[in-house]
Design a protein around this motif. Structure first.
Motif, PDB file in Angstrom:
ATOM      1  N   SER A  19      39.600  44.214  30.700  1.00  0.00           N
ATOM      2  CA  SER A  19      38.752  44.091  31.888  1.00  0.00           C
ATOM      3  C   SER A  19      39.551  43.616  33.092  1.00  0.00           C
ATOM      4  CB  SER A  19      37.594  43.116  31.618  1.00  0.00           C
ATOM      5  OG  SER A  19      36.775  43.611  30.594  1.00  0.00           O
ATOM      6  N   VAL A  20      40.439  42.649  32.877  1.00  0.00           N
ATOM      7  CA  VAL A  20      41.294  42.162  33.972  1.00  0.00           C
ATOM      8  C   VAL A  20      42.222  43.291  34.430  1.00  0.00           C
ATOM      9  CG1 VAL A  20      43.164  40.560  34.553  1.00  0.00           C
ATOM     10  CG2 VAL A  20      41.131  39.724  33.337  1.00  0.00           C
ATOM     11  N   ALA A  21      42.823  43.999  33.487  1.00  0.00           N
ATOM     12  CA  ALA A  21      43.705  45.109  33.847  1.00  0.00           C
ATOM     13  C   ALA A  21      42.939  46.209  34.577  1.00  0.00           C
ATOM     14  CB  ALA A  21      44.392  45.666  32.602  1.00  0.00           C
ATOM     15  N   ALA A  22      41.709  46.510  34.137  1.00  0.00           N
ATOM     16  CA  ALA A  22      40.902  47.538  34.798  1.00  0.00           C
ATOM     17  C   ALA A  22      40.572  47.128  36.229  1.00  0.00           C
ATOM     18  CB  ALA A  22      39.612  47.792  34.014  1.00  0.00           C
ATOM     19  N   TYR A  23      40.266  45.855  36.451  1.00  0.00           N
ATOM     20  CA  TYR A  23      39.986  45.382  37.806  1.00  0.00           C
ATOM     21  C   TYR A  23      41.223  45.579  38.688  1.00  0.00           C
ATOM     22  CZ  TYR A  23      38.790  42.558  41.801  1.00  0.00           C
ATOM     23  OH  TYR A  23      38.543  42.161  43.095  1.00  0.00           O
ATOM     24  N   ILE A  24      42.387  45.225  38.157  1.00  0.00           N
ATOM     25  CA  ILE A  24      43.622  45.391  38.929  1.00  0.00           C
ATOM     26  C   ILE A  24      43.887  46.869  39.191  1.00  0.00           C
ATOM     27  CG2 ILE A  24      46.134  45.095  38.839  1.00  0.00           C
ATOM     28  CD1 ILE A  24      45.566  42.398  37.355  1.00  0.00           C
ATOM     29  N   ARG A  25      43.695  47.719  38.168  1.00  0.00           N
ATOM     30  CA  ARG A  25      43.908  49.166  38.324  1.00  0.00           C
ATOM     31  C   ARG A  25      43.055  49.724  39.461  1.00  0.00           C
ATOM     32  NH1 ARG A  25      42.527  50.643  33.540  1.00  0.00           N
ATOM     33  NH2 ARG A  25      44.608  50.718  32.665  1.00  0.00           N
ATOM     34  N   GLU A  26      41.812  49.252  39.553  1.00  0.00           N
ATOM     35  CA  GLU A  26      40.868  49.776  40.541  1.00  0.00           C
ATOM     36  C   GLU A  26      41.032  49.161  41.927  1.00  0.00           C
ATOM     37  OE1 GLU A  26      37.020  49.163  38.787  1.00  0.00           O
ATOM     38  OE2 GLU A  26      37.552  50.333  37.016  1.00  0.00           O
TER      39      GLU A  26
END
Length: 189
Positions: A19-26
């Motif tokens: 979830s943290v990585a997805a937030y950063i990706r977006e």
């Protein structure tokens, strides 16, 4: 952000690394996120090449044998996960800010070959919250949940091996703290 320093994000199962990585990706396009390979089946909503490269066991073993993986591990006694070496080294050479979202075993392997990387441990707010998240996502049966919780206990005990710890009590806040650390030339360790 242009540091060319590798950042490794690890933590126990269900802590919210994805979830943290997805937030950063977006939200932070300057961060380059490595896409791991895995032999496990995709979870609902996961896209091949975005969340993981889903491969069969023979392909994974070929990549491992040929040295194409920066790190690799068998996770929860079942699926294999690994980080393709070439794209990570290319991102570093280009001065980009690469982020690996990996497990404890993988983080230890990367530390052996790239000790200059920043190693960040993502903590849950509490053990009870970690259990709630694992049960709440509903993607594992009872036996698999118990196996993952046993692994999580071992992973939590290794938190002091990391340079920095971030509590994931809020995905956006944790992601912003991580990006801030990645931007700092000498994060407080």
């Amino acid at each position: 952000m242009s540091t060319g320093r590798l950042t490794v994000l690890a933590g126990p199962t269900a802590v919210g690394k994805g979830s943290v990585a997805a937030y950063i990706r977006e939200n932070v396009p300057s961060v380059w996120l490595s896409v791991s390979v895995t032999t496990r089946a995709p979870r609902p909503g996961e896209v091949d090449g975005v969340h993981y490269h889903f491969v069969d066991d023979a392909t994974f073993e070929r990549m491992r044998a040929e040295g194409d993986l920066l790190e690799w591990a068998v996770v929860h006694g079942r699926a294999k996960y690994g980080t393709p070496r070439g794209p990570v080294l290319q991102a570093i050479a280009q001065g980009r800010a690469p982020l690996l979202e990996i497990d404890l075993q993988g983080a230890r392997q990367v530390r052996e070959t790239m000790p200059e990387a920043l190693f960040v441990f993502l903590d849950p707010p509490s053990w009870d919250e970690l259990v709630r998240r694992l049960v709440g996502r509903g993607t594992e049966g009872e036996d698999e949940r118990e196996r993952r919780l046993a692994t999580a206990r071992v992973e939590m005990a290794a938190a002091d091996e990391f340079d920095v710890r971030i509590v994931n009590d809020d995905v956006e806040r944790a992601a912003r703290e991580l990006v801030s650390l990645m931007s700092s030339p000498n994060p407080e360790m």
